[in-house]
Write an enzyme that holds these catalytic residues in place. Sequence first.
Site, PDB file in Angstrom:
ATOM      1  N   LYS A  77      -7.466   6.486 -19.937  1.00 15.43           N
ATOM      2  CA  LYS A  77      -7.716   7.013 -21.271  1.00 15.43           C
ATOM      3  C   LYS A  77      -6.446   6.908 -22.124  1.00 15.43           C
ATOM      4  O   LYS A  77      -5.968   5.814 -22.340  1.00 15.43           O
ATOM      5  CB  LYS A  77      -8.251   8.445 -21.148  1.00 15.43           C
ATOM      6  CG  LYS A  77      -9.322   8.616 -20.047  1.00 15.43           C
ATOM      7  CD  LYS A  77     -10.592   7.853 -20.293  1.00 15.43           C
ATOM      8  CE  LYS A  77     -11.550   7.805 -19.106  1.00 15.43           C
ATOM      9  NZ  LYS A  77     -11.830   9.063 -18.439  1.00 15.43           N
ATOM     10  N   ASP A 134      -6.452  18.935 -15.210  1.00 14.08           N
ATOM     11  CA  ASP A 134      -6.795  17.579 -15.626  1.00 14.08           C
ATOM     12  C   ASP A 134      -6.344  17.451 -17.080  1.00 14.08           C
ATOM     13  O   ASP A 134      -6.955  18.016 -17.984  1.00 14.08           O
ATOM     14  CB  ASP A 134      -8.308  17.373 -15.479  1.00 14.08           C
ATOM     15  CG  ASP A 134      -8.752  15.973 -15.880  1.00 14.08           C
ATOM     16  OD1 ASP A 134      -8.019  15.303 -16.639  1.00 14.08           O
ATOM     17  OD2 ASP A 134      -9.843  15.553 -15.447  1.00 14.08           O
ATOM     18  N   TYR A 137     -15.624  17.431 -16.343  1.00 19.11           N
ATOM     19  CA  TYR A 137     -15.902  15.995 -16.428  1.00 19.11           C
ATOM     20  C   TYR A 137     -16.989  15.665 -15.394  1.00 19.11           C
ATOM     21  O   TYR A 137     -16.918  16.116 -14.243  1.00 19.11           O
ATOM     22  CB  TYR A 137     -14.616  15.222 -16.137  1.00 19.11           C
ATOM     23  CG  TYR A 137     -14.825  13.739 -16.032  1.00 19.11           C
ATOM     24  CD1 TYR A 137     -15.129  12.984 -17.160  1.00 19.11           C
ATOM     25  CD2 TYR A 137     -14.751  13.088 -14.809  1.00 19.11           C
ATOM     26  CE1 TYR A 137     -15.344  11.620 -17.064  1.00 19.11           C
ATOM     27  CE2 TYR A 137     -14.964  11.723 -14.705  1.00 19.11           C
ATOM     28  CZ  TYR A 137     -15.257  10.998 -15.849  1.00 19.11           C
ATOM     29  OH  TYR A 137     -15.472   9.654 -15.744  1.00 19.11           O
ATOM     30  N   ARG A 157       0.843  -1.203   0.000  1.00 18.21           N
ATOM     31  CA  ARG A 157       0.000   0.000   0.000  1.00 18.21           C
ATOM     32  C   ARG A 157       0.876   1.251   0.000  1.00 18.21           C
ATOM     33  O   ARG A 157       0.580   2.229  -0.669  1.00 18.21           O
ATOM     34  CB  ARG A 157      -0.958   0.009   1.209  1.00 18.21           C
ATOM     35  CG  ARG A 157      -1.645   1.361   1.387  1.00 18.21           C
ATOM     36  CD  ARG A 157      -2.956   1.342   2.158  1.00 18.21           C
ATOM     37  NE  ARG A 157      -2.950   0.499   3.329  1.00 18.21           N
ATOM     38  CZ  ARG A 157      -2.317   0.774   4.477  1.00 18.21           C
ATOM     39  NH1 ARG A 157      -1.609   1.880   4.602  1.00 18.21           N
ATOM     40  NH2 ARG A 157      -2.365  -0.060   5.489  1.00 18.21           N
TER      41      ARG A 157
END
Length: 382
Positions: free
Chosen positions: A198, A173, A101, A48
């Site tokens: 993406k 972004d 978005y 982690r």
Amino acid sequence: MRGFSTNAIHAGQEPDPTTGAVIVPIHPSSTFAQDGVGGTRNGYEYSRSANPTRTALQECLAALEGGRHAFAFGSGMGASDVLLRVLVRPGDHVVIPHDAYGGTFRLVDKILTQWGVEYSTVDLADVDALRAALRPTTRVVWCETPTNPLLGVADIAALADVTRGTEARLVVDNTFASPYLQTPLALGADVVLHSTTKYVGGHSDVVGGALVTSDDGLAEQLAFTQNSVGSVPGPFDTWLTLRGVKTLAVRMERHCDNAERVAEMLAAHPAVAQVCYPGLESHPGHEVAAKQMRRFGGMVSFRVAAGREAALAVCAGTELFTLAESLGGVESLIEHPGAMTHASVAGSALEVPDDLVRLSVGIEDVDDLLEDLRGALTRIRS
Ligand SMILES: *Cc1c(COP(=O)(O)O)cnc(C)c1O
């Protein structure tokens, strides 16, 4: 300084020191042997906190965005959540784009507001509108450029001039452009965010996110918060993303070639009322895009002259363009934002036109893509 593709293929990806493996291994190990109590080897103790496959991806992404620190996440929204947890407190104010978005809007509108955070939606193509929206409590200006789904363009350097000297951080972004087309840190942004789902991953086979910054203090807080909330990607996912990113430059060139042809065809088509593509000289953000982007990207939106039903018919009428959400993969996708990706913003300030169709133009043979779209447009008219 090395070139983009050299970094994409080599940064963080030295041959494995023990085996010579040229490709970074997938390290599924959740835990790492220690050389005595408190003595970690190479900084790894528990996955982690850090994992070697993830480190490779992070070093690569940092190199591609020209930042000192990168953090990989299990999704773009996971990255956004950790970033906002670090940057805002109850009573603070956040600026988001008026066509943000949908998931970003939902995170701010439905989750952050529960914790007493206020927000404004602003058309960030208008720098004066941003100046007017800033409050003494503004801690974040969240920018997307080009925007989703209307392909609006914001001038990153101009926004950085406005936020510099205030307590607001400029977050960009960069999902639509990818680091190949645009590097916001060099233009003055404080943090870059990606949905690596993406273009960075590029093959529609993995969900992921990333943050990149050159601010050491912010990076320390991001690392602490990411580890505290456990928002981490698995090693196989990070490996898939790393495999995808190696070809980012060649894929983006082809996405841009194809999107330019698609945008030109649509702009001349009688069934199309308007085309949104920053590469078209008629686009209001064309000059800014030309200044801050290498090329204009693979996303194209257009409004169907005959209205909503016709737009839905176009989305249902293509064969190669698959009707699906998401974007940035090698295959072409088509969708109706009003009914799909942006359904959650219906009735809000972010509502999108209902005759709008969004394309993620893939890297297939462009003549096949043009024929597919022409066919779907012809069928709605008959
Ligand atoms: C997809 C997307 C996100 C969210 O990323 P996930 O990986 O789906 O969580 C954020 N911003 C933009 C512009 C996106 O396209």
